[in-house]
Design a protein around this motif. Sequence first.
Motif, PDB file in Angstrom:
ATOM      1  N   LEU A   1       1.569   4.407  -3.218  1.00  0.00           N
ATOM      2  CA  LEU A   1       1.285   5.836  -3.078  1.00  0.00           C
ATOM      3  C   LEU A   1       2.077   6.615  -4.124  1.00  0.00           C
TER       4      LEU A   1
ATOM      5  N   ARG B   1       0.828  -1.210   0.000  1.00  0.00           N
ATOM      6  CA  ARG B   1       0.000   0.000   0.000  1.00  0.00           C
ATOM      7  C   ARG B   1       0.859   1.256   0.000  1.00  0.00           C
TER       8      ARG B   1
ATOM      9  N   ARG C   1      -5.573  10.232  12.125  1.00  0.00           N
ATOM     10  CA  ARG C   1      -4.668  11.369  11.927  1.00  0.00           C
ATOM     11  C   ARG C   1      -4.219  11.920  13.278  1.00  0.00           C
TER      12      ARG C   1
ATOM     13  N   LEU D   1       4.630  12.321   2.020  1.00  0.00           N
ATOM     14  CA  LEU D   1       3.213  12.055   2.281  1.00  0.00           C
ATOM     15  C   LEU D   1       2.651  12.953   3.370  1.00  0.00           C
ATOM     16  N   THR D   2       1.386  13.289   3.231  1.00  0.00           N
ATOM     17  CA  THR D   2       0.702  14.078   4.253  1.00  0.00           C
ATOM     18  C   THR D   2       0.354  13.184   5.437  1.00  0.00           C
TER      19      THR D   2
ATOM     20  N   ARG E   1       8.157   8.426   2.279  1.00  0.00           N
ATOM     21  CA  ARG E   1       7.644   7.083   2.020  1.00  0.00           C
ATOM     22  C   ARG E   1       8.660   6.006   2.420  1.00  0.00           C
TER      23      ARG E   1
ATOM     24  N   ASP F   1      -4.283   7.056   6.643  1.00  0.00           N
ATOM     25  CA  ASP F   1      -5.143   6.199   5.821  1.00  0.00           C
ATOM     26  C   ASP F   1      -4.463   4.886   5.460  1.00  0.00           C
ATOM     27  N   VAL F   2      -3.209   4.965   5.078  1.00  0.00           N
ATOM     28  CA  VAL F   2      -2.538   3.761   4.579  1.00  0.00           C
ATOM     29  C   VAL F   2      -2.173   2.790   5.709  1.00  0.00           C
TER      30      VAL F   2
ATOM     31  N   ARG G   1       5.420  16.440   6.640  1.00  0.00           N
ATOM     32  CA  ARG G   1       5.419  15.389   5.618  1.00  0.00           C
ATOM     33  C   ARG G   1       6.176  14.175   6.154  1.00  0.00           C
TER      34      ARG G   1
ATOM     35  N   GLN H   1      -2.560  12.798   6.718  1.00  0.00           N
ATOM     36  CA  GLN H   1      -3.783  12.053   6.401  1.00  0.00           C
ATOM     37  C   GLN H   1      -3.488  10.847   5.520  1.00  0.00           C
ATOM     38  N   ALA H   2      -2.602  11.002   4.544  1.00  0.00           N
ATOM     39  CA  ALA H   2      -2.252   9.876   3.665  1.00  0.00           C
ATOM     40  C   ALA H   2      -1.621   8.742   4.466  1.00  0.00           C
TER      41      ALA H   2
END
Length: 108
Positions: free
Chosen positions: A15, A11, A33, A20-21, A65, A27-28, A62, A23-24
């Motif tokens: 992306l 996952r 949050r 990444l934020t 990843r 979510d993942v 941020r 929220q991202a």
Amino acid sequence: RMNIVRMLEERILELPAQMLTTQAVADVIGLKRRTLENWRSLKRRTGRHVGPRWCYVGTSVRYDRTELLHWVRRQQLIRERQEAQQALTDLAARERLRRDSAAATDCD
């Protein structure tokens, strides 16, 4: 459990962005949050890093990843170590019970 780590890795790798934020990331990896925000707050207050590493890009938080992937893998290693330690503790406790039981039987 290993499947969960692989699923998270896949996952994360899917992306589109490298940075990444909050929220991202939430979510993942399936967290709220607010949890990530609380972990960042702990870092500022205690100096101890909790959760995946993050940085500011301008004024925005941020998550890299690659760092997120490392964090997911570290969590798996930590969990495996804790399970191994618990298994050793349980084994030692059973051995003590066996010895104590055998000693009590010898006294009868």
